[in-house]
Design a protein around this motif. Structure first.
Motif, PDB file in Angstrom:
ATOM      1  N   ALA A   8       0.827  -1.206   0.000  1.00 37.03           N
ATOM      2  CA  ALA A   8       0.000   0.000   0.000  1.00 37.03           C
ATOM      3  C   ALA A   8       0.861   1.255   0.000  1.00 37.03           C
ATOM      4  N   VAL A  12       0.505   4.019  -3.009  1.00 36.29           N
ATOM      5  CA  VAL A  12       0.042   5.386  -2.724  1.00 36.29           C
ATOM      6  C   VAL A  12       0.951   6.432  -3.353  1.00 36.29           C
ATOM      7  N   HIS A 150      -4.667   2.221   2.337  1.00 33.27           N
ATOM      8  CA  HIS A 150      -4.203   3.328   1.493  1.00 33.27           C
ATOM      9  C   HIS A 150      -4.485   4.675   2.167  1.00 33.27           C
TER      10      HIS A 150
END
Length: 333
Positions: A8, A12, A150
């Protein structure tokens, strides 16, 4: 759990880097951004083109991070990491040459001297861009299908970037205190655009012999532009006054000056020393205006006003007898 968080964190970075690059490109497109940041290392004639080239590069990389896949996407991610890494080196050199220079990362907003926060931020962004290499999704796909992980990662990273961004303090300072118009930097192009949209310009356009001013100068909150003109066969100077900043409804002023005698033969626009609260929506009828003047004590003649009858053959005063504190508006032919 840890591999999921790490994945994640990597994902991102794609939409976040794209957003930062777009913001930086938009800020560098401003005329005030020319010659800021690492551009100070170049000759003055190349600073503007270099800033524009950086703006276009950042915009292209942002679009690629959001949409590109395959080899093109990988190249965009590697190029983004390389750009941030090179920027760290250039910022170090610029800091040594001019300790007071800003980084120019976000155009004219990045005026604070280059410090450890700016250098740390650029270094972390270079690492973040390098971490995205090898990811399957694009930045747009990550932004379209976020997960709670996220969101948590993005919140932590935004907080970290806020701590490393002196631009936020500069923006807050500008919002709290407005810069005096006498010190505000406004380009001549912006002034000319405001002038040519005015009714005063359209009224006098047929008198001017050239579309470019013969002379421009600035005094306080006003910029003056003098044009060569011809009126009834006589050469005149058409002088415009355009206010720097202020409300958009601020009127443009103009005077026509006879070249031979130097006298003002006409004036246009609002000419007053009073701070008007706003334009009246409707003027009162003559009788109503007279009644209001009488109620306010303005109906009778008072010394020092135009209502006083001055000596003369026709009973009307001469121009030189008019007091200095009287102001007129509208054409004075």
């Amino acid at each position: 759990m840890f591999p999921e968080v790490l994945e994640a964190v990597r994902e991102v970075q794609l939409p976040l880097l794209a957003a930062l690059l777009l913001l930086g490109a938009a800020a560098k497109a401003s005329p005030r951004a020319a010659g800021t940041g690492a551009a100070v290392l170049l000759p003055e004639r190349l600073r503007g083109p270099a800033t524009l080239a950086t703006c276009l590069l950042e915009a292209a990389l942002a679009v690629a991070l959001l949409t590109a896949t395959g080899a093109l996407g990988e190249a965009a991610r590697l190029l983004t990491a390389l750009m941030f890494a090179v920027s760290v080196v250039l910022l170090l050199v610029a800091r040594r040459r001019d300790p007071e220079a800003g980084c120019g990362c976000f155009g004219g907003l990045s005026q604070a001297p280059i410090g450890w926060r700016t250098l740390t931020r650029a270094s972390l962004l270079a690492v973040a861009a390098l971490a995205t290499v090898g990811l399957a999704p694009t930045g747009w796909q990550v932004a379209a299908e976020p997960t709670p992980v996220h969101g948590a990662v993005l919140g932590v990273q935004l907080l970290l970037l806020a701590l490393l961004s002196p631009e936020l303090r500069e923006a807050a300072a500008r919002g709290a205190t407005s810069e005096p118009c006498a010190l505000r930097e406004v380009s001549e192009r912006s002034t000319t655009r405001r002038l040519r949209r005015s009714e005063v310009w359209r009224t006098n356009a047929k008198l001017m012999l050239k579309s470019e001013p013969e002379e421009t100068w600035r005094h306080g909150c006003w910029r003056f532009l003098r044009y060569d003109g011809l009126r009834h066969g006589h050469r005149v100077d058409v002088v415009y006054a355009v206010r720097i900043g202020g409300p958009r409804r601020t009127g443009v002023r103009a005077v026509l000056v006879d070249r031979e005698s130097g006298t003002v033969i006409a004036s246009f626009g609002a000419v007053t020393t009073l701070d008007l609260q706003g334009p009246p929506r409707r003027l009162p009828r003559p009788r109503e205006a007279a009644r209001r003047d009488e109620a306010d004590g303005r109906g009778a003649a008072r010394p020092g006003t135009l209502a006083k009858t001055l000596p003369g053959e026709s009973g009307r005063g001469r121009p030189e007898d008019v007091p200095d504190d009287v102001r007129a508006s509208g054409p004075a032919v």
